[in-house]
Design an enzyme around this catalytic site. Structure first.
Site, mmCIF file in Angstrom:
data_model
loop_
_atom_site.group_PDB
_atom_site.id
_atom_site.type_symbol
_atom_site.label_atom_id
_atom_site.label_comp_id
_atom_site.label_asym_id
_atom_site.label_seq_id
_atom_site.Cartn_x
_atom_site.Cartn_y
_atom_site.Cartn_z
ATOM 1 N N SER A 27 0.836 -1.210 0.000
ATOM 2 C CA SER A 27 0.000 0.000 0.000
ATOM 3 C C SER A 27 0.868 1.256 0.000
ATOM 4 O O SER A 27 0.362 2.372 -0.006
ATOM 5 C CB SER A 27 -0.940 0.011 1.212
ATOM 6 O OG SER A 27 -0.208 -0.103 2.413
ATOM 7 N N ASN A 114 -2.448 -1.900 13.296
ATOM 8 C CA ASN A 114 -3.895 -1.688 13.233
ATOM 9 C C ASN A 114 -4.320 -0.380 13.895
ATOM 10 O O ASN A 114 -5.156 0.352 13.360
ATOM 11 C CB ASN A 114 -4.632 -2.864 13.883
ATOM 12 C CG ASN A 114 -4.361 -4.164 13.153
ATOM 13 O OD1 ASN A 114 -3.765 -4.159 12.065
ATOM 14 N ND2 ASN A 114 -4.778 -5.277 13.725
ATOM 15 N N THR A 159 -39.195 26.137 -11.284
ATOM 16 C CA THR A 159 -39.520 24.832 -10.717
ATOM 17 C C THR A 159 -39.811 23.965 -11.935
ATOM 18 O O THR A 159 -40.321 24.467 -12.953
ATOM 19 C CB THR A 159 -40.759 24.850 -9.792
ATOM 20 O OG1 THR A 159 -41.894 25.229 -10.561
ATOM 21 C CG2 THR A 159 -40.580 25.823 -8.632
ATOM 22 N N HIS A 160 -39.465 22.702 -11.856
ATOM 23 C CA HIS A 160 -39.618 21.781 -13.009
ATOM 24 C C HIS A 160 -38.902 22.319 -14.243
ATOM 25 O O HIS A 160 -39.300 22.039 -15.375
ATOM 26 C CB HIS A 160 -41.099 21.519 -13.353
ATOM 27 C CG HIS A 160 -41.930 21.149 -12.182
ATOM 28 N ND1 HIS A 160 -42.168 19.849 -11.808
ATOM 29 C CD2 HIS A 160 -42.564 21.923 -11.248
ATOM 30 C CE1 HIS A 160 -42.919 19.824 -10.719
ATOM 31 N NE2 HIS A 160 -43.176 21.077 -10.359
ATOM 32 N N SER A 281 -13.296 24.286 -29.385
ATOM 33 C CA SER A 281 -13.459 22.991 -30.029
ATOM 34 C C SER A 281 -12.364 22.829 -31.075
ATOM 35 O O SER A 281 -11.950 23.802 -31.711
ATOM 36 C CB SER A 281 -14.840 22.929 -30.683
ATOM 37 O OG SER A 281 -14.834 21.989 -31.728
ATOM 38 N N LYS A 287 -16.944 27.667 -31.169
ATOM 39 C CA LYS A 287 -17.317 27.162 -29.844
ATOM 40 C C LYS A 287 -16.488 27.747 -28.697
ATOM 41 O O LYS A 287 -15.292 27.950 -28.825
ATOM 42 C CB LYS A 287 -17.145 25.627 -29.792
ATOM 43 C CG LYS A 287 -18.064 24.851 -30.690
ATOM 44 C CD LYS A 287 -19.511 24.845 -30.220
ATOM 45 C CE LYS A 287 -19.704 24.112 -28.919
ATOM 46 N NZ LYS A 287 -19.588 22.664 -29.078
ATOM 47 N N ASN A 289 -16.547 26.405 -24.855
ATOM 48 C CA ASN A 289 -17.202 25.381 -24.038
ATOM 49 C C ASN A 289 -16.974 25.585 -22.544
ATOM 50 O O ASN A 289 -15.874 25.931 -22.127
ATOM 51 C CB ASN A 289 -16.683 23.993 -24.431
ATOM 52 C CG ASN A 289 -17.010 23.666 -25.878
ATOM 53 O OD1 ASN A 289 -18.040 24.075 -26.403
ATOM 54 N ND2 ASN A 289 -16.112 22.937 -26.527
ATOM 55 N N GLU A 294 -18.535 21.481 -16.531
ATOM 56 C CA GLU A 294 -18.834 20.129 -17.034
ATOM 57 C C GLU A 294 -17.993 19.080 -16.311
ATOM 58 O O GLU A 294 -18.483 18.015 -15.925
ATOM 59 C CB GLU A 294 -18.547 20.041 -18.535
ATOM 60 C CG GLU A 294 -19.531 20.803 -19.399
ATOM 61 C CD GLU A 294 -19.113 20.785 -20.858
ATOM 62 O OE1 GLU A 294 -19.788 20.098 -21.634
ATOM 63 O OE2 GLU A 294 -18.107 21.434 -21.214
ATOM 64 N N TYR A 321 -10.017 -5.704 12.951
ATOM 65 C CA TYR A 321 -9.278 -5.349 11.737
ATOM 66 C C TYR A 321 -9.290 -6.509 10.753
ATOM 67 O O TYR A 321 -9.131 -7.669 11.119
ATOM 68 C CB TYR A 321 -7.810 -4.996 12.070
ATOM 69 C CG TYR A 321 -7.037 -4.618 10.812
ATOM 70 C CD1 TYR A 321 -7.083 -3.316 10.305
ATOM 71 C CD2 TYR A 321 -6.325 -5.574 10.082
ATOM 72 C CE1 TYR A 321 -6.412 -2.973 9.138
ATOM 73 C CE2 TYR A 321 -5.657 -5.245 8.907
ATOM 74 C CZ TYR A 321 -5.711 -3.935 8.440
ATOM 75 O OH TYR A 321 -5.070 -3.605 7.274
ATOM 76 N N GLN A 326 -7.464 -2.053 4.211
ATOM 77 C CA GLN A 326 -6.430 -1.321 3.481
ATOM 78 C C GLN A 326 -7.013 -0.650 2.232
ATOM 79 O O GLN A 326 -6.475 0.331 1.727
ATOM 80 C CB GLN A 326 -5.300 -2.279 3.091
ATOM 81 C CG GLN A 326 -4.172 -1.630 2.327
ATOM 82 C CD GLN A 326 -2.956 -2.549 2.237
ATOM 83 O OE1 GLN A 326 -2.346 -2.879 3.251
ATOM 84 N NE2 GLN A 326 -2.628 -2.983 1.043
ATOM 85 N N LYS A 329 -8.186 3.517 1.792
ATOM 86 C CA LYS A 329 -7.420 4.750 1.566
ATOM 87 C C LYS A 329 -7.650 5.384 0.198
ATOM 88 O O LYS A 329 -7.900 6.590 0.091
ATOM 89 C CB LYS A 329 -5.925 4.488 1.756
ATOM 90 C CG LYS A 329 -5.332 5.076 3.021
ATOM 91 C CD LYS A 329 -5.635 4.293 4.262
ATOM 92 C CE LYS A 329 -4.869 2.972 4.259
ATOM 93 N NZ LYS A 329 -5.444 2.005 5.211
HETATM 94 N N1 ARG Z 1 -1.466 -1.110 5.306
HETATM 95 C C1 ARG Z 1 -2.403 -1.533 6.284
HETATM 96 C C2 ARG Z 1 -3.748 -0.827 6.056
HETATM 97 O O1 ARG Z 1 -3.766 0.111 5.362
HETATM 98 C C3 ARG Z 1 -1.909 -1.189 7.643
HETATM 99 C C4 ARG Z 1 -2.400 -2.096 8.706
HETATM 100 C C5 ARG Z 1 -1.893 -3.466 8.438
HETATM 101 N N2 ARG Z 1 -2.166 -4.383 9.492
HETATM 102 C C6 ARG Z 1 -1.924 -5.674 9.349
HETATM 103 N N3 ARG Z 1 -2.163 -6.426 10.347
HETATM 104 N N4 ARG Z 1 -1.507 -6.202 8.222
HETATM 105 O O2 ARG Z 1 -4.753 -1.232 6.573
#
Ligand code: ARG
Length: 464
Positions: A27, A114, A159-160, A281, A287, A289, A294, A321, A326, A329
């Site tokens: 990650s 964790n 409205t509408h 364009s 044009k 735009n 958009e 956990y 993971q 993110k």
């Molecule tokens: N990269 C992991 C995550 O984003 C961090 C936590 C990992 N924990 C583990 N027991 N492998 O969740």
């Protein structure tokens, strides 16, 4: 292909990890964005460990200095992030151990990745909340300025998507001021739940070592510590809530974008978006735009997508956990990047917007936009509203047949529909009369809108 890098968790393993597995599980390619928080969190954790006899003074000094040196390298762009070290936590910890030796190996006492990732993520989002509030304020300032600049100018309200009643342009702008004001409140409220320190939950059951969670929380500026270690290790409500706030903001931006696209069309010609914010364009030379609105409208798809990713990710995850987490993110980072860029460019574009006020005002003069005012007039003369509605409906039908507006009828013609009508009706049916009659709280009457704009100006620090 197998990797030779020694893993920090490698003790119970005899074989090494397949390269394909390293590539699949890493990650670091995206969580390196959390490095500042990971380092700040580790420094606070080390300080607490030292205060509780788990690190010597010297060990604390060398950990702190080692982490500072790593941060410098990261900031300079010279830190070698390695995917075989999986994530931001391992990359930094391994570099620390390589740099300072055994003291570095003590840092992870009473901590798990964790609770560490929960900490980094919460600190990151807490900062994003603060940045979002500023961006929302810039946006709201832009609306307040437009509302001030165009005070007194009329436009059709819809409205509408049909012409409904005339309103002040400023009233329309202040509608968005309100919407983004609620978004701001939501972010501030969401921050309260983000800003609780998870560190000390450890893997999920808490720590058996003598730690002081409150101390870490205080060093890092949290409002308190989480109450249940199992909840803490598995909880991502805070990220989901934040992304839902992001979604609401992007939806509001998207609705505004839709209006700007419509208004800048030749059919409407209500606004002119500055050349700086448009493109041409490649084939049609005439044009211009409205790409920015958009794209903002289009990007709402990916923000909604991020929210859906998180919702689906969390559904059915047992406590506590799970590695699935993971996957939380990237959607959040994408939502942050998309929404903050959209807010910033929208605020900039609004500062470069020109309303074609004549054209907007002209549009209020057709389409029987003051028909409700005629009905209200009758009600004030004791005609029951339902009856009044019918009378006005017949008057409108007559006008459509004649190809004229209500104001084109003579007093005598009007009185054929109801004898309570008198010559003061013409003022009532004027666009200005209509707008200024809507004086109830929150209405479009100039007095009300001036009050709203003045209050907004004060709030946003806009001078006279
Ligand atoms: N990269 C992991 C995550 O984003 C961090 C936590 C990992 N924990 C583990 N027991 N492998 O969740």
């Amino acid at each position: 292909m197998e990797s030779n890098t020694k893993k920090l968790w490698g003790g119970r393993f005899s074989g090494s990890t397949a390269a394909s597995v390293e590539a699949f599980t890493e990650s670091i390619s995206y969580d390196s964005r959390l490095s500042t928080y990971d380092i700040a969190g580790s420094k606070a954790h080390a300080t607490m460990l030292a205060a509780n006899g788990l690190l010597s003074k010297d060990e604390l000094v060398s950990i702190t200095e080692g982490l500072t040196a790593i941060k410098t390298k990261i900031d300079e762009g010279t830190f070698p992030f390695k995917s075989e070290l999986e994530d931001i936590h391992m990359n930094i910890e391994k570099a620390l151990i390589d740099a300072i030796g055994p003291a570095g190996a003590k840092l992870h006492s009473a901590r798990s990745r964790n609770d560490q990732i929960a900490l980094d993520f919460r600190m990151y989002l807490r900062d994003q909340c603060d940045i979002f509030v500023e961006l929302l304020d810039d946006l709201r300032r832009a609306f307040a300025l437009l509302a001030k600049e165009y005070m007194g100018k009329m436009m059709p309200g819809y409205t509408h998507m049909q012409r409904a009643q005339p309103v002040l342009v400023s009233h329309h702008m202040m509608a968005y001021f309100e919407m983004f004001g609620r978004d701001r409140e939501r972010i501030i409220d969401c921050r309260k739940r983000i800003n609780i320190c998870p560190l000390g939950a450890a893997a999920m059951a808490g720590s058996g070592l003598p730690i002081d969670r409150e101390m870490v929380a205080e060093i890092l500026g949290f409002d308190g510590v989480t109450a249940n270690s199992m909840d803490t290790a598995g909880d991502r409500d805070f990220a989901l809530e934040f992304t839902s706030c992001c979604t609401m903001i992007q939806l509001h931006l998207s609705r505004l974008s839709e209006e700007l696209v419509l208004w800048s069309s030749q059919e409407f010609s209500f606004v002119q978006i500055s050349d700086k914010f448009c493109t041409g364009s490649s084939i049609m030379p005439q044009k211009k735009n409205p790409d920015i609105p958009e794209l903002i409208r289009g990007k709402s798809g990916r923000v909604v997508g991020s929210l859906m990713s998180l919702i689906t990710l969390m559904k059915g995850l047992p406590l506590t956990y799970n590695r699935d987490l993971q996957e939380d993110k990237e959607p959040v980072f994408d939502a942050v990047d998309t929404v903050s860029a959209s807010m910033a460019i929208m605020a900039e574009m609004l500062g470069n917007l020109t309303f074609n006020t004549e054209r907007m005002e002209d549009a209020t003069k057709t389409g029987f936009m003051t028909a409700t005012d005629l009905a209200d007039y009758l009600v004030l003369h004791d005609v029951p509203f339902r009856e009044a509605h019918g009378i006005v409906g017949r008057a409108v039908a007559t006008c459509i047949e004649k190809g004229c507006e209500l104001t084109d009828l003579s007093l005598a013609e009007m009185r054929e529909f109801s004898d309570v009508i008198d010559k003061d009706i013409f003022e009532v049916l004027s666009v200005e009369g209509s707008v200024n009659s809507r004086i109830s709280t929150g209405g479009t009457a100039i007095q009300r809108v001036e009050e709203a704009v003045a209050a907004a100006g004060k709030l946003m620090g806009i001078g006279e």
